[in-house]
Scaffold this active site. Structure first.
Site, PDB file in Angstrom:
ATOM      1  CD  GLU A 139      37.445  43.157  40.049  1.00  0.00           C
ATOM      2  OE1 GLU A 139      37.369  42.178  39.295  1.00  0.00           O
ATOM      3  OE2 GLU A 139      37.695  44.320  39.651  1.00  0.00           O
ATOM      4  CD  GLU A 160      32.461  44.378  37.842  1.00  0.00           C
ATOM      5  OE1 GLU A 160      33.536  44.777  38.319  1.00  0.00           O
ATOM      6  OE2 GLU A 160      31.624  43.718  38.512  1.00  0.00           O
TER       7      GLU A 160
END
Length: 268
Positions: free
Chosen positions: A122, A142
């Site tokens: 990210e 994730e």
């Protein structure tokens, strides 16, 4: 004259030399994973750089040879939060204070020296230019631990690369190497590890060759108008745009071109 400012707080290093800021996450014992204190310090650094008009480019990286950043520190207390609790407390600036930040009008280069996973990926998505070693690995992993890339990963990736490529990563949590990410269009340049700093410096030098006011205007125009059509965006009178159009830089650039010499940017 070379001017260097260096700070080290909460395992994050900030070095500012000749207008180039280098932000290094230095938590090598956890592959540069980010805990609460590190996240807070990164936010402080971005805010500091936003207010420093002498900074013309930023390089963000991880310390050591193994990792850029592998996301949130899974050994930290924050992992005890439920998914809903984490979602409720999301930072509007995104992971590491950068992945969704729209107020930093300075180019950010991600120097990816190893694993860029989860929140680390990210942070990469929050950068403007990405230079990676050939053995770097990227991924929004994730889902493999029952979580979601809520700090911009899901929404940014599907906007930055073709839909099926993004979904192929998001729905599997798989890792991709730097060459594959370059083929998708997310990575600008892939180099051997021993050439990484040279490559990053080449990109920095190309930014520094441009007028500071023009570069800031470009960054602000892109980050502040993503929700508009191109025609609507063109008509928006953003502060950095108006400053660039009426700057000493704009006059110096034309003058230097006419005099067939390199420009000397006033930066104002």
């Amino acid at each position: 004259m070379s001017i260097t400012v260096e700070e080290r707080v909460d395992q994050v290093t900030l070095d500012i030399t000749d207008g180039v800021a280098t932000v290094t996450i230095d938590r090598q014992h956890v592959l540069n994973a980010v805990d609460g204190a590190t996240h807070a310090r990164l936010n402080e650094i971005w805010s500091q750089l936003e207010s420093d008009s002498s900074v013309r480019a930023v390089v963000v990286t991880g310390a050591g040879p193994r990792a850029f950043c592998v996301g949130a520190d899974m050994s930290a207390d924050a992992v005890d939060k439920t998914g809903l609790e984490y979602w409720a407390g999301l930072d509007p600036n995104g992971f590491g204070g950068l992945s969704l930040r729209t107020t930093l009008d300075v180019p950010v280069i991600a120097r990816v020296n190893g694993y860029a996973l989860g929140g680390g990926m990210e942070i990469v998505l929050g950068a403007d230019i990405v230079v990676a070693t050939s053995d770097a690995k990227f991924g929004l992993t994730e889902p493999r631990v029952g979580r979601l890339a809520l700090d911009g990963g899901i929404h940014q990736l599907v906007r930055r690369v073709p839909y099926t490529q993004a979904m192929g990563m998001l729905l599997t949590g798989r890792k991709a190497d730097a060459a594959e990410m370059q083929s998708m269009g997310l990575v600008n340049e892939v180099v051997p590890a021993d050439q990484l700093d040279t490559a990053v410096r080449r990109w920095v030098d190309q930014i520094l060759a441009c007028a500071p006011t023009s570069v800031r205007a470009v960054k602000q125009m892109v980050t502040q108008t993503a929700h508009l059509s191109a025609q609507e965006a063109r008509g928006l009178r953003l502060p950095a745009l108006m400053a660039a159009l009426d700057s000493e830089d704009s006059a110096e650039g034309v003058r230097a071109f006419q005099e067939k010499r390199p420009p000397v940017w006033p930066g104002r």
